[in-house]
Design a protein around this motif. Structure first.
Motif: not given
Length: 308
Positions: A23-24, A32, A96, A102-103
């Motif tokens: 997980r980012p 996030l 992404s 996603v960040t």
């Protein structure tokens, strides 16, 4: 772990995989987002296939996707204006967004109006910003007549409506199955095929085409310049790069309107009922290959969307 679309080499849809990834974690200035919807685009298919690697090279393993809408889960240091639980629309410049999390830099996000459905919000950025930039590039005036190639696709369907808002007559070039939708949105349907230049002139109130927007490729730029006499600075294509070099026409696209402010403006139009973003289909993230197979037929009206 969380899921994300990735691929390790250029190729067909079969190179796409949905993988477990860490997980980012948001860095400074980042947010996030738990992704609720991520639109897919024909440009992403071209990148994945390697067709535009001289312009947009991939670094493997590559993620995929720019469009996104979701819920803020965490914020990095220095972020103001967003908090956990906020609904947002935005975009990733790192390919992404087709993922569960996603960040994203905070300046690439805008609040999602409650009236905008997730599927629409998650597919608004690429098509919306591209249509916005292309329409702006040809400097429309009330009373102009504009031909739009690919008028019922993801970008074209938005451009039709923005062009009408500018006070121009729209000649929407598409297949006959799209005639009713185009007419309902104020465009004059003109089906692609034989004798298209003559049929466009016949459909134009003054017999003249003032501008052309090409969202499909395949010779529309040459037709505009050579057959219709459209001034080159009033032709814009996002699909025919060879024609840009040959004729010196414009190639304004999403990168020319890639701001959260543009996304916010478009979202507000959707929320007010002044802009429709047609949704052609919704796919689970695990069905990303099927989604791109459908997209690459190039016959969808509006957008295809992944829902993680």
């Amino acid at each position: 772990m969380t899921k994300a679309v990735q691929f390790d080499s250029y190729g067909s849809v079969d190179v796409l995989e949905v993988r477990d990834v860490p997980r980012p974690v948001p860095g400074a200035g980042e947010v996030l987002v738990e992704v609720r919807a991520a639109g897919i685009n024909i440009s992403e298919a071209a990148i994945r296939a390697g067709a535009v690697q001289h312009l947009f090279p991939a670094t493997f393993p590559s993620g995929q996707g720019s469009d996104l809408a979701g819920v803020v889960t965490e914020i990095g240091s220095g972020v103001t204006g967003f908090a956990a639980g906020d609904d947002v629309i935005g975009f990733s410049n790192l390919r992404s967004s087709q993922a569960e999390y996603v960040t994203v830099p905070a300046d690439q996000l805008t609040p999602k109006p409650a009236a905008v459905p997730w599927e629409v919000a998650g597919s608004l950025y690429v098509a919306g910003a591209t249509a916005y930039a292309a329409v702006r590039a040809v400097r429309l005036q009330p009373g102009d007549t504009v031909a739009i190639a690919g008028a019922a696709g993801g970008v074209g369907s938005i451009a039709v409506q923005l062009t009408r808002r500018a006070g121009a007559t729209v000649l929407g070039v598409a297949g006959p199955s799209n005639d009713a939708w185009l007419a309902e949105h104020g465009a004059v349907p003109v089906n692609y095929g034989d004798d298209l230049p003559a049929r466009l002139r016949a459909a134009a109130p003054s017999g003249r085409i003032d501008a052309l927007l090409d969202f499909f490729g395949g010779g529309y730029v040459a037709m505009a310049v050579e057959d219709l006499g459209v001034p080159r600075d009033r032709v814009d294509t996002i699909a025919d790069f060879a024609a840009v070099e040959r004729f010196g026409v414009q190639s304004a696209g999403g990168a020319d309107a890639a701001t959260a402010a543009v996304v916010a403006e478009l979202a507000d139009l959707v929320a007010c009922g002044e802009l429709e973003v047609p949704i052609a289909g919704v796919f689970a993230l695990d069905d990303v290959r099927d989604a791109y197979r459908e997209l690459e037929k190039r016959h969808t009206r509006g957008k295809l969307v992944l829902r993680p």
